[in-house]
Design an enzyme around this catalytic site. Structure first.
Site, PDB file in Angstrom:
ATOM      1  N   ASN A 143       2.135  -5.217  -3.128  1.00 57.82           N
ATOM      2  CA  ASN A 143       0.738  -5.560  -2.830  1.00 57.82           C
ATOM      3  C   ASN A 143      -0.057  -4.293  -2.534  1.00 57.82           C
ATOM      4  O   ASN A 143       0.415  -3.412  -1.800  1.00 57.82           O
ATOM      5  CB  ASN A 143       0.738  -6.479  -1.587  1.00 57.82           C
ATOM      6  CG  ASN A 143      -0.609  -7.095  -1.275  1.00 57.82           C
ATOM      7  OD1 ASN A 143      -1.198  -7.749  -2.129  1.00 57.82           O
ATOM      8  ND2 ASN A 143      -1.105  -6.896  -0.061  1.00 57.82           N
TER       9      ASN A 143
ATOM     10  N   GLU B   2       0.807  -1.230   0.000  1.00 57.71           N
ATOM     11  CA  GLU B   2       0.000   0.000   0.000  1.00 57.71           C
ATOM     12  C   GLU B   2       0.842   1.283   0.000  1.00 57.71           C
ATOM     13  O   GLU B   2       0.613   2.186   0.803  1.00 57.71           O
ATOM     14  CB  GLU B   2      -0.964  -0.008   1.194  1.00 57.71           C
ATOM     15  CG  GLU B   2      -1.892  -1.224   1.181  1.00 57.71           C
ATOM     16  CD  GLU B   2      -2.768  -1.347   2.420  1.00 57.71           C
ATOM     17  OE1 GLU B   2      -2.715  -0.461   3.295  1.00 57.71           O
ATOM     18  OE2 GLU B   2      -3.501  -2.343   2.515  1.00 57.71           O
TER      19      GLU B   2
ATOM     20  N   GLU C 217      -6.260 -10.729  -1.226  1.00 55.23           N
ATOM     21  CA  GLU C 217      -7.068 -10.462  -0.020  1.00 55.23           C
ATOM     22  C   GLU C 217      -8.556 -10.371  -0.365  1.00 55.23           C
ATOM     23  O   GLU C 217      -9.266  -9.495   0.145  1.00 55.23           O
ATOM     24  CB  GLU C 217      -6.613  -9.159   0.647  1.00 55.23           C
ATOM     25  CG  GLU C 217      -5.143  -9.105   0.987  1.00 55.23           C
ATOM     26  CD  GLU C 217      -4.715  -7.853   1.766  1.00 55.23           C
ATOM     27  OE1 GLU C 217      -5.595  -7.129   2.277  1.00 55.23           O
ATOM     28  OE2 GLU C 217      -3.506  -7.603   1.859  1.00 55.23           O
TER      29      GLU C 217
ATOM     30  N   ASP D 188     -12.365 -10.222  -0.611  1.00 53.94           N
ATOM     31  CA  ASP D 188     -13.646 -10.342   0.092  1.00 53.94           C
ATOM     32  C   ASP D 188     -14.619  -9.378  -0.573  1.00 53.94           C
ATOM     33  O   ASP D 188     -14.214  -8.501  -1.332  1.00 53.94           O
ATOM     34  CB  ASP D 188     -13.537 -10.133   1.608  1.00 53.94           C
ATOM     35  CG  ASP D 188     -12.845  -8.858   2.033  1.00 53.94           C
ATOM     36  OD1 ASP D 188     -12.802  -7.899   1.238  1.00 53.94           O
ATOM     37  OD2 ASP D 188     -12.358  -8.797   3.188  1.00 53.94           O
TER      38      ASP D 188
ATOM     39  N   HIS E  83     -10.437  -6.160  -2.275  1.00 52.89           N
ATOM     40  CA  HIS E  83     -11.496  -5.928  -1.292  1.00 52.89           C
ATOM     41  C   HIS E  83     -12.646  -5.245  -2.039  1.00 52.89           C
ATOM     42  O   HIS E  83     -12.577  -4.059  -2.362  1.00 52.89           O
ATOM     43  CB  HIS E  83     -10.998  -5.033  -0.155  1.00 52.89           C
ATOM     44  CG  HIS E  83      -9.949  -5.689   0.689  1.00 52.89           C
ATOM     45  ND1 HIS E  83     -10.223  -6.768   1.509  1.00 52.89           N
ATOM     46  CD2 HIS E  83      -8.625  -5.441   0.832  1.00 52.89           C
ATOM     47  CE1 HIS E  83      -9.112  -7.145   2.122  1.00 52.89           C
ATOM     48  NE2 HIS E  83      -8.125  -6.360   1.728  1.00 52.89           N
TER      49      HIS E  83
HETATM   50  O1  G3I Z   1      -3.310  -6.477  18.868  1.00 51.23           O
HETATM   51  C1  G3I Z   1      -4.415  -5.802  19.469  1.00 51.23           C
HETATM   52  C2  G3I Z   1      -4.803  -6.504  20.706  1.00 51.23           C
HETATM   53  O2  G3I Z   1      -3.752  -6.418  21.632  1.00 51.23           O
HETATM   54  C3  G3I Z   1      -6.090  -5.872  21.259  1.00 51.23           C
HETATM   55  O3  G3I Z   1      -6.534  -6.615  22.341  1.00 51.23           O
HETATM   56  C4  G3I Z   1      -7.182  -5.858  20.185  1.00 51.23           C
HETATM   57  C5  G3I Z   1      -8.446  -5.159  20.664  1.00 51.23           C
HETATM   58  O4  G3I Z   1      -9.246  -4.805  19.550  1.00 51.23           O
HETATM   59  O5  G3I Z   1      -6.710  -5.189  19.064  1.00 51.23           O
HETATM   60  C6  G3I Z   1      -5.584  -5.833  18.508  1.00 51.23           C
HETATM   61  O6  G3I Z   1      -5.153  -5.191  17.362  1.00 51.23           O
HETATM   62  C7  G3I Z   1      -5.998  -5.339  16.219  1.00 51.23           C
HETATM   63  C8  G3I Z   1      -5.258  -6.131  15.153  1.00 51.23           C
HETATM   64  O7  G3I Z   1      -6.027  -6.161  13.971  1.00 51.23           O
HETATM   65  C9  G3I Z   1      -4.956  -7.569  15.581  1.00 51.23           C
HETATM   66  O8  G3I Z   1      -6.131  -8.234  15.865  1.00 51.23           O
HETATM   67  C10 G3I Z   1      -6.331  -3.954  15.727  1.00 51.23           C
HETATM   68  O9  G3I Z   1      -7.144  -3.298  16.674  1.00 51.23           O
HETATM   69  C11 G3I Z   1      -7.039  -4.036  14.396  1.00 51.23           C
HETATM   70  O10 G3I Z   1      -7.157  -2.720  13.856  1.00 51.23           O
HETATM   71  C12 G3I Z   1      -6.221  -4.883  13.440  1.00 51.23           C
HETATM   72  O11 G3I Z   1      -6.919  -4.938  12.225  1.00 51.23           O
HETATM   73  C13 G3I Z   1      -6.237  -5.511  11.133  1.00 51.23           C
HETATM   74  C14 G3I Z   1      -5.958  -4.459  10.065  1.00 51.23           C
HETATM   75  O12 G3I Z   1      -5.357  -5.071   8.930  1.00 51.23           O
HETATM   76  C15 G3I Z   1      -5.042  -3.362  10.569  1.00 51.23           C
HETATM   77  O13 G3I Z   1      -4.886  -2.393   9.599  1.00 51.23           O
HETATM   78  C16 G3I Z   1      -7.136  -6.585  10.551  1.00 51.23           C
HETATM   79  O14 G3I Z   1      -7.266  -7.652  11.490  1.00 51.23           O
HETATM   80  C17 G3I Z   1      -6.557  -7.121   9.246  1.00 51.23           C
HETATM   81  O15 G3I Z   1      -7.501  -7.930   8.611  1.00 51.23           O
HETATM   82  C18 G3I Z   1      -6.232  -5.966   8.316  1.00 51.23           C
HETATM   83  O16 G3I Z   1      -5.623  -6.500   7.167  1.00 51.23           O
HETATM   84  C19 G3I Z   1      -5.313  -5.567   6.130  1.00 51.23           C
HETATM   85  C20 G3I Z   1      -4.080  -6.085   5.423  1.00 51.23           C
HETATM   86  O17 G3I Z   1      -3.033  -6.302   6.340  1.00 51.23           O
HETATM   87  C21 G3I Z   1      -3.630  -5.105   4.328  1.00 51.23           C
HETATM   88  N1  G3I Z   1      -4.721  -4.844   3.407  1.00 51.23           N
HETATM   89  C22 G3I Z   1      -5.976  -4.408   4.023  1.00 51.23           C
HETATM   90  C23 G3I Z   1      -6.423  -5.420   5.083  1.00 51.23           C
HETATM   91  C24 G3I Z   1      -7.748  -5.016   5.673  1.00 51.23           C
HETATM   92  O18 G3I Z   1      -7.645  -3.820   6.368  1.00 51.23           O
END
Ligand code: G3I
Length: 376
Positions: free
Chosen positions: A219, A178, A284, A286, A255
């Protein structure tokens, strides 16, 4: 090679048939759909008939999913579907910088290592995600200022250590994720500000030095169709390759949203990257729906999942089709988009939904409609 050519010919010939199948499948035949589900389903954890990975293997394609390592550890049904249906896995978060180095110099590989072991045990390849990104960086990195020289060394160490740790165990890396804005300008990130655009080539070179056998990808999202952003990515990777920089693939995140148009000329777009000598991949996928779900939106969702797969099947260098998680209970979509969801192949109870069956049919058609014996 022959496999790929026959795959292309069959898909081109079966596009209409696939579209017809998809629409009759949901529109006309709720009972048939239910009986298909009953026949296939069994316990939570999904169907016993030919899994996606078996069908995909017949047409020379890897079918992948993003994996939540927490769910993999805690949820047996989730593990079962991951192993049974997919031939490639991408850690959803476990290889991101904030996950692997929360404290400077102290690596926490455990979750990612467990996933890599799981993949090996289940004959899956691993897509590493992701080395250079503006998001999910550790606090120690973002909470203070660094000189350009310091930041360059921090990035080099990160890439070298992480790729070395997984060398021989990760098939492909999303090296840079990105880096572009929608209008095609480079994104204003910590990396661009301090290091200038040269960080992109450096990242690929460092990754290649650490594991010369890994396939190295750029990516991004909203680059599936032809447009200013994909044009900019095209120009970047063309220039990098001309300069001998080891970029070997472009990942189209894919997406999608049922309320938005399908990406413009997606097949031609993937093909132009392939014509540069690159692999391409749907990384990715969906398709989110505005809630509550209605039948029209469901049809649009099936069609979008199917069309993206058909495009991948029609481009010989499209090596994998990865969905970004496979269960609505685990999807990132409801957290990120108010009033949207139902974006994945399985419902909240891990029962396969219409788009799952649409992907199966598309793969079966691509293989010439042969019945298969099962077992991945
Ligand atoms: O690690 C913390 C944890 O300690 C805490 O308890 C919890 C409470 O909500 O949050 C956890 O962090 C989260 C993390 O995922 C791990 O679960 C973040 O809040 C959450 O924002 C994060 O979201 C991820 C996101 O990337 C971050 O930008 C999504 O799961 C993940 O699916 C998403 O994936 C991205 C790809 O990497 C890149 N392309 C877009 C895609 C969708 O956004």
């Amino acid at each position: 090679m022959r496999l790929f050519h026959s795959r292309v010919a069959r898909v081109a010939g079966s596009t209409l048939a696939a579209a017809t199948l998809v629409s009759t499948h949901v529109g006309a035949a709720a009972p048939a759909h239910r009986s298909a589900l009953a026949g296939l389903a069994g316990p939570r954890g999904g169907p016993a008939a030919d899994p996606l990975r078996t069908l995909a293997a017949r047409v020379g394609l890897r079918i992948g999913t993003a994996v939540s390592t927490d769910s993999l550890r805690q949820d047996r049904a989730y593990r079962r579907v991951t192993a049974a249906q997919f031939s490639s896995v991408t850690p959803e978060n476990a290889m991101k910088w904030e996950s692997v180095e929360p404290t400077r110099g102290t690596y926490t590989w455990d979750d990612a290592d467990r996933l890599v072991d799981f993949a090996r045990a289940n004959r899956q390849v691993v897509r590493g995600h992701t080395l250079v990104w503006h998001s999910q960086l550790p606090g120690w990195l973002t909470s203070r200022e660094w000189s350009a020289a310091e930041l360059r060394e921090i990035l080099r160490t990160h890439i070298t250590d992480q790729v070395s740790h997984f060398a021989g165990r990760v098939r492909a890396w999303d090296v840079v994720n990105e880096a572009f804005e929608e209008d095609g300008r480079l994104r204003d990130s910590i990396w661009l500000r301090a290091l200038g655009p040269g960080y992109l080539a450096d990242a690929f070179r460092w990754a290649h030095e650490a594991d010369p056998d890994a396939r190295l990808y750029y990516n991004d999202y909203n680059i599936e169709g032809v447009g200013p952003k994909s044009d900019a990515v095209y120009d970047l990777v063309a220039r990098l390759r001309a300069d001998g920089v080891p970029v070997e693939g472009v990942g189209m995140q894919t997406h999608l949203d049922t309320q938005l148009p399908f990406p413009t000329r997606m097949r031609q777009n993937l093909q132009r990257f392939a014509d540069l000598g690159l692999d391409v991949a749907v990384t990715e996928a969906d398709v989110r729906i505005t809630l509550p779900v209605d039948p029209t939106e469901q049809l649009a969702q099936e069609a979008a999942y199917t069309r993206a797969l058909q495009v991948c099947l029609a481009v010989r260098r499209c090596v994998s089709y990865t969905v970004w998680g496979f269960g609505d209970a685990y999807s990132w979509v409801p957290d990120a988009f108010a009033c949207q969801g139902s974006a994945t192949l399985y419902d909240e109870q891990l029962r396969p939904k219409a788009p799952y069956f649409a992907l199966r049919r598309t793969l079966q058609l691509a293989a010439g409609g042969r019945r298969t014996a099962g077992g991945a």
